[in-house]
Design a protein around this motif. Sequence first.
Motif, mmCIF file in Angstrom:
data_model
loop_
_atom_site.group_PDB
_atom_site.id
_atom_site.type_symbol
_atom_site.label_atom_id
_atom_site.label_comp_id
_atom_site.label_asym_id
_atom_site.label_seq_id
_atom_site.Cartn_x
_atom_site.Cartn_y
_atom_site.Cartn_z
ATOM 1 N N ALA A 2 0.832 -1.205 0.000
ATOM 2 C CA ALA A 2 0.000 0.000 0.000
ATOM 3 C C ALA A 2 0.867 1.256 0.000
ATOM 4 O O ALA A 2 0.565 2.239 -0.693
ATOM 5 C CB ALA A 2 -0.925 0.001 1.212
ATOM 6 N N ARG A 3 1.967 1.196 0.774
ATOM 7 C CA ARG A 3 2.867 2.350 0.822
ATOM 8 C C ARG A 3 3.491 2.596 -0.543
ATOM 9 O O ARG A 3 3.578 3.738 -1.015
ATOM 10 C CB ARG A 3 3.929 2.099 1.888
ATOM 11 C CG ARG A 3 5.059 3.128 1.951
ATOM 12 C CD ARG A 3 6.294 2.550 1.284
ATOM 13 N NE ARG A 3 7.440 3.430 1.397
ATOM 14 C CZ ARG A 3 8.560 3.245 0.715
ATOM 15 N NH1 ARG A 3 8.672 2.214 -0.110
ATOM 16 N NH2 ARG A 3 9.570 4.080 0.862
ATOM 17 N N ASP A 4 3.932 1.529 -1.214
ATOM 18 C CA ASP A 4 4.545 1.678 -2.529
ATOM 19 C C ASP A 4 3.554 2.235 -3.548
ATOM 20 O O ASP A 4 3.871 3.140 -4.327
ATOM 21 C CB ASP A 4 5.082 0.329 -3.020
ATOM 22 C CG ASP A 4 6.329 -0.107 -2.261
ATOM 23 O OD1 ASP A 4 6.798 0.667 -1.405
ATOM 24 O OD2 ASP A 4 6.817 -1.222 -2.517
ATOM 25 N N SER A 6 0.948 4.044 -2.974
ATOM 26 C CA SER A 6 0.589 5.435 -2.662
ATOM 27 C C SER A 6 1.610 6.412 -3.226
ATOM 28 O O SER A 6 1.272 7.562 -3.531
ATOM 29 C CB SER A 6 0.462 5.620 -1.147
ATOM 30 O OG SER A 6 1.731 5.494 -0.513
ATOM 31 N N LEU A 7 2.854 5.960 -3.348
ATOM 32 C CA LEU A 7 3.892 6.820 -3.906
ATOM 33 C C LEU A 7 3.893 6.829 -5.431
ATOM 34 O O LEU A 7 4.595 7.623 -6.055
ATOM 35 C CB LEU A 7 5.271 6.367 -3.400
ATOM 36 C CG LEU A 7 5.522 6.543 -1.901
ATOM 37 C CD1 LEU A 7 6.830 5.874 -1.496
ATOM 38 C CD2 LEU A 7 5.540 8.021 -1.525
ATOM 39 N N THR A 54 10.370 13.804 -0.913
ATOM 40 C CA THR A 54 10.505 12.367 -0.665
ATOM 41 C C THR A 54 11.772 11.838 -1.317
ATOM 42 O O THR A 54 12.102 12.189 -2.447
ATOM 43 C CB THR A 54 9.284 11.614 -1.237
ATOM 44 O OG1 THR A 54 8.088 12.161 -0.681
ATOM 45 C CG2 THR A 54 9.363 10.131 -0.906
ATOM 46 N N THR A 56 13.081 8.070 -1.569
ATOM 47 C CA THR A 56 12.953 6.651 -1.256
ATOM 48 C C THR A 56 12.827 5.876 -2.562
ATOM 49 O O THR A 56 13.030 6.417 -3.640
ATOM 50 C CB THR A 56 11.736 6.414 -0.345
ATOM 51 O OG1 THR A 56 11.710 5.041 0.044
ATOM 52 C CG2 THR A 56 10.442 6.755 -1.049
ATOM 53 N N VAL A 58 10.574 2.248 -4.382
ATOM 54 C CA VAL A 58 9.460 1.320 -4.215
ATOM 55 C C VAL A 58 9.781 0.011 -4.921
ATOM 56 O O VAL A 58 10.656 -0.041 -5.792
ATOM 57 C CB VAL A 58 8.145 1.915 -4.777
ATOM 58 C CG1 VAL A 58 7.739 3.149 -3.991
ATOM 59 C CG2 VAL A 58 8.273 2.242 -6.257
#
Length: 452
Positions: A2-4, A6-7, A54, A56, A58
């Motif tokens: 879900a985090r990936d 969302s980005l 940001t 990071t 994914v």
Amino acid sequence: MARDLSLLIPEMLLAVTVVLMLVSEMLRAPRLALGIGVIGLGLATALTLPLLETDTSVFGGTYRIDLLSAWAKLILLPGTALALLMARAEIAGKDREGSVYALLCLVTLGALMLSGGGDMMMLVLGVVLTGLGSFALVAWPRDDPATEAAMKYLVFGSVTGSVMIYGLSFWFGGTGSTLFSELGRLEGRTLIALAGLTAVLIGLGYKAALVPFQFWAPDAYDGAPMSVAAYLSVITKVAAIFAFAQILRDLPVSTGWPMVVALIAAMTMTFGYLAALVQSNVVRLLAYSSVAQAGYFMMGIVDLGPGSLALPSVIVFGAAYVAMNLGAFAVIMVAGRSLDDFRGFGRARPVIGVAMVVFLLSLTGIPPLFGFVGKVLLFGAAIEAGYLWLAVIGILNSVLALAVYLRIVVPMYQPREAGQDSAAPAPPLMIVLGATALVTLFMGLLAGVFPG
């Protein structure tokens, strides 16, 4: 997961936009496809803003969400929206109109993959996606020049892409990983590092039209619809440069790649302007100009690693280049393809004539225009990296650039021949001209909004 995801909302939104545009084309509603495209690109741009801070990645590091990929979206997505409006002004009411709009957005999706890719497979996917869509766009008119140009583009692209995929296997063998973040393992393994670098320079050098891989560009630009030529001259080129930045900042400097890139930059900018100097077809002139501009981009790439100006210079010049080159092509759509068509154009249409002068002077690097700010940063990056000679070559080529662009400016203010006239620009084209002229004129004064 879900985090990936969302980005990746801007990219996913663009993918959904492309699907909806294809459905609209199936329903024979090209204007709906255009509207969906512009709205989707605008929303994706807005949703990118929160990602600027940001840093990071994914899906295991295969795609990067960082400063470079965020600015790629902020530059390429609005640029694609302007290209859609240019296409509307050129192909409205013609067969497969909606397909062109969808392909432009699809190629941009591939361009975003190139700009944010952190993995060799993502690089290959981006090259393939941008390539297949570009080949189809060049061939769209179905006439002899377009077909010939598309075939050259396809053959050259297939060969360079295959060489790149083969060469990347050296990096995979040397690091045991397809991630670019693992390229540091090639420290001390110069031959393997240079083998992979050669492959990347061939695959992305073709995409960016770097010397000696630029031969497709003049024919493709001249054979394609003008709006498609404008699009290819900026979107895929900037994406390839950003891909270089994503890759080479992880490759050990000790392998000697900065000198290789510096030599290519010097050859590219010099050859591009020398070739442009003898062109009478304005589209081909700007094609060789875009080759030269790719050489300037590579000056910033040389400074990757310890340099602090590398990424800011590439990002700022990327934004400037998209605006001023799209604007110049928009003027050609009004005036015509040959230098003779520009005779007296500045007198007949003074506002558009002044806009063209602004675009060309910005491409040259005249202050205080946006292109000047970008080139100053690029020169600073080359000097910071210890390549003063490269900065000197860049400055000398800026003088040569002035001679190239004056070949367009001078005829614009000569007496116009009797009966010579140009069609009034369509409203979508006026929007493009207004937006690009404002960015070129005033964004240089607001360069502080960019990183660095």
